[in-house]
Motif scaffolding. Structure first.
Motif, short mmCIF file in Angstrom:
data_model
loop_
_atom_site.label_atom_id
_atom_site.label_comp_id
_atom_site.label_asym_id
_atom_site.label_seq_id
_atom_site.Cartn_x
_atom_site.Cartn_y
_atom_site.Cartn_z
N ALA B 9 8.74 -4.83 -5.92
CA ALA B 9 8.00 -3.58 -6.07
C ALA B 9 8.90 -2.46 -6.58
O ALA B 9 8.51 -1.67 -7.45
CB ALA B 9 7.36 -3.20 -4.73
N CYS B 13 8.34 -0.42 -10.05
CA CYS B 13 8.13 1.03 -10.03
C CYS B 13 9.16 1.74 -10.88
O CYS B 13 8.83 2.69 -11.62
CB CYS B 13 8.18 1.54 -8.58
SG CYS B 13 6.75 1.06 -7.59
N GLY B 28 3.75 8.29 -5.54
CA GLY B 28 3.85 6.96 -4.99
C GLY B 28 2.50 6.31 -4.83
O GLY B 28 2.36 5.10 -4.99
N ALA B 32 1.40 2.62 -6.14
CA ALA B 32 0.84 1.64 -5.21
C ALA B 32 -0.48 1.12 -5.73
O ALA B 32 -0.78 -0.07 -5.65
CB ALA B 32 0.67 2.27 -3.83
N GLU B 33 -1.28 2.02 -6.30
CA GLU B 33 -2.55 1.58 -6.86
C GLU B 33 -2.33 0.66 -8.06
O GLU B 33 -3.05 -0.32 -8.24
CB GLU B 33 -3.36 2.81 -7.29
CG GLU B 33 -4.69 2.46 -7.91
CD GLU B 33 -5.35 3.67 -8.57
OE1 GLU B 33 -4.83 4.80 -8.39
OE2 GLU B 33 -6.34 3.49 -9.29
N LEU B 37 -0.58 -2.39 -3.95
CA LEU B 37 0.24 -2.43 -2.74
C LEU B 37 -0.19 -1.35 -1.78
O LEU B 37 -0.92 -0.43 -2.13
CB LEU B 37 1.71 -2.22 -3.11
CG LEU B 37 2.32 -3.26 -4.06
CD1 LEU B 37 3.73 -2.86 -4.44
CD2 LEU B 37 2.29 -4.64 -3.46
N SER B 38 0.26 -1.48 -0.54
CA SER B 38 -0.01 -0.47 0.46
C SER B 38 0.81 0.78 0.16
O SER B 38 2.03 0.72 0.05
CB SER B 38 0.37 -1.00 1.84
OG SER B 38 0.41 0.06 2.77
N PRO B 39 0.15 1.93 0.00
CA PRO B 39 0.89 3.14 -0.35
C PRO B 39 1.95 3.50 0.69
O PRO B 39 3.08 3.84 0.35
CB PRO B 39 -0.20 4.22 -0.42
CG PRO B 39 -1.46 3.47 -0.61
CD PRO B 39 -1.29 2.17 0.09
N TYR B 41 3.60 1.64 2.69
CA TYR B 41 4.75 0.76 2.71
C TYR B 41 5.61 0.94 1.46
O TYR B 41 6.84 0.90 1.52
CB TYR B 41 4.29 -0.69 2.81
CG TYR B 41 5.41 -1.66 2.98
CD1 TYR B 41 6.50 -1.37 3.81
CD2 TYR B 41 5.42 -2.87 2.32
CE1 TYR B 41 7.53 -2.26 3.97
CE2 TYR B 41 6.44 -3.77 2.49
CZ TYR B 41 7.50 -3.46 3.30
OH TYR B 41 8.52 -4.35 3.46
N LEU B 42 4.97 1.17 0.35
CA LEU B 42 5.74 1.37 -0.88
C LEU B 42 6.63 2.61 -0.76
O LEU B 42 7.75 2.62 -1.27
CB LEU B 42 4.80 1.51 -2.07
CG LEU B 42 5.48 1.67 -3.43
CD1 LEU B 42 6.34 0.45 -3.73
CD2 LEU B 42 4.47 1.87 -4.52
#
Lengths: 177, 177
Positions: B9, B13, B28, B32-33, B37-39, B41-42
């Motif tokens: 990730a 990014c 962020g 994540a979108e 992914l989970s925002p 956690y990212l």
DNA sequence: GCGATAATACTCGGATACTTCGTGTCCGAGTAAAGAAGG
DNA sequence: CCTTCTTTACTCGGACACGAAGTATCCGAGTATTATCGC
């Protein structure tokens, strides 16, 4: 990016087994004593090496482990893969496809460049490990190490190796059945 | 020998941030979108990159992340070390000294040959990662990837990047204070 | 209409639970060796 | 004294707890935007 500490024990044990006589074995308990490790736990890693056909095991009294083949044909890569598993360290989850925009599958036939770069680095890592033969480790130890440690190691091996009877039928159990 | 999945990730990014305009940022949540992914956690991983001075962060509305320096000067090694830590994968526990036979400390001044071999391999790994610049990753993507994915990525960046006001006092918060 | 001010909403950052993998331990199956009994 | 059998003790192998690290989540601090109020 962290290797289990069992790798160190496995390599040390393999190097020590390289010093035992051809038809002798050394018990796991002896190796555990040599390195101050828990015998029960060391067995777990030695079992992994046995399953990978790197070591051969002999059960019963005066049994133990031996190298399944010559130290020339055993590399550090073999041991690391046996203990840590053969999966690559970097696992591409294809998160580039997980976005909200749904493109056709034909748009993702080309492999992910990031994955390619990470795998290329890992190939370099494994290539370096594959070049390190166990016999080289032992030879370097014999050449460079302090004479006292060499003498101590050889004495320990001489004292704990168990010669096997000249087997009429040499059915040494090698690896998992 | 396993890398956390946050590495993937983080690299994706960073590559996406390489496409945003020089004085713009991307939140962020948007990244994540983009990767599903989970925002929450990212953010953790992006924070690690910020602490390592790889990314710069801007708080408040229309804030987000940007590269702290040119993509030419960011390597995959920088990102991997920022997320996974700088410790070597192989940690020599000096089990050769933990045996029952107590030798003098002077007998162990020479470094462990096994540790040297493992570290040599890891140097090769890191060297390969250090040669992979983030700009190369982006350039390869632009050259080799499917045109549809390139268009989709550029459109996403264009749609979510937040231009910053021409700062009279350019005090962009970089890294941990 | 313009400027200053206060409220607002959006951002990142760190502190907090949950799951997975590695670490450590134990007990059971199997086998060669040693000892006892019989010839 | 030699052979055979039984017992013994030692070995490896797999199954079972414990702990740490990674994974996932939520809530709080801070700031530029936005709306309101006053001039």
């Amino acid at each position: 990016m962290k290797l289990g500490e069992g790798v160190e024990a496995a390599i040390h044990c393999a190097a020590m087994l390289a010093g035992v006589d051809g038809n002798s074995t050394m018990s796991g308990a002896a190796m555990a004593e040599a390195f101050g490790l828990s015998p029960s736990y060391l067995l777990k890693h030695l079992n992994q090496l046995t399953a990978a056909r790197i070591l051969g095991s002999v059960s019963g009294p005066s049994g133990g482990y031996r190298l399944a083949r010559s130290a020339e044909r055993i590399t550090l890569l073999d041991i690391v893969l046996a203990v840590e598993g053969t999966e690559p360290a970097f696992r591409c989850g294809e998160i580039r496809q997980r976005g909200p925009v749904k493109l056709d599958a034909s748009a993702y036939v080309k492999p992910c460049g990031i994955n390619a770069a990470m795998l290329k680095a890992e190939r370099a890592y494994r290539a370096a490990l594959a070049e390190a033969k166990l016999s080289d480790i032992v030879a370097d130890f014999m050449n460079d190490a302090d004479p006292r440690t060499i003498a101590a190691s050889c004495a320990f091996v001489e004292r704990h190796q168990r010669p096997q009877k000249v087997q009429p039928s040499p059915k040494v159990q090698q690896g998992k059945v």
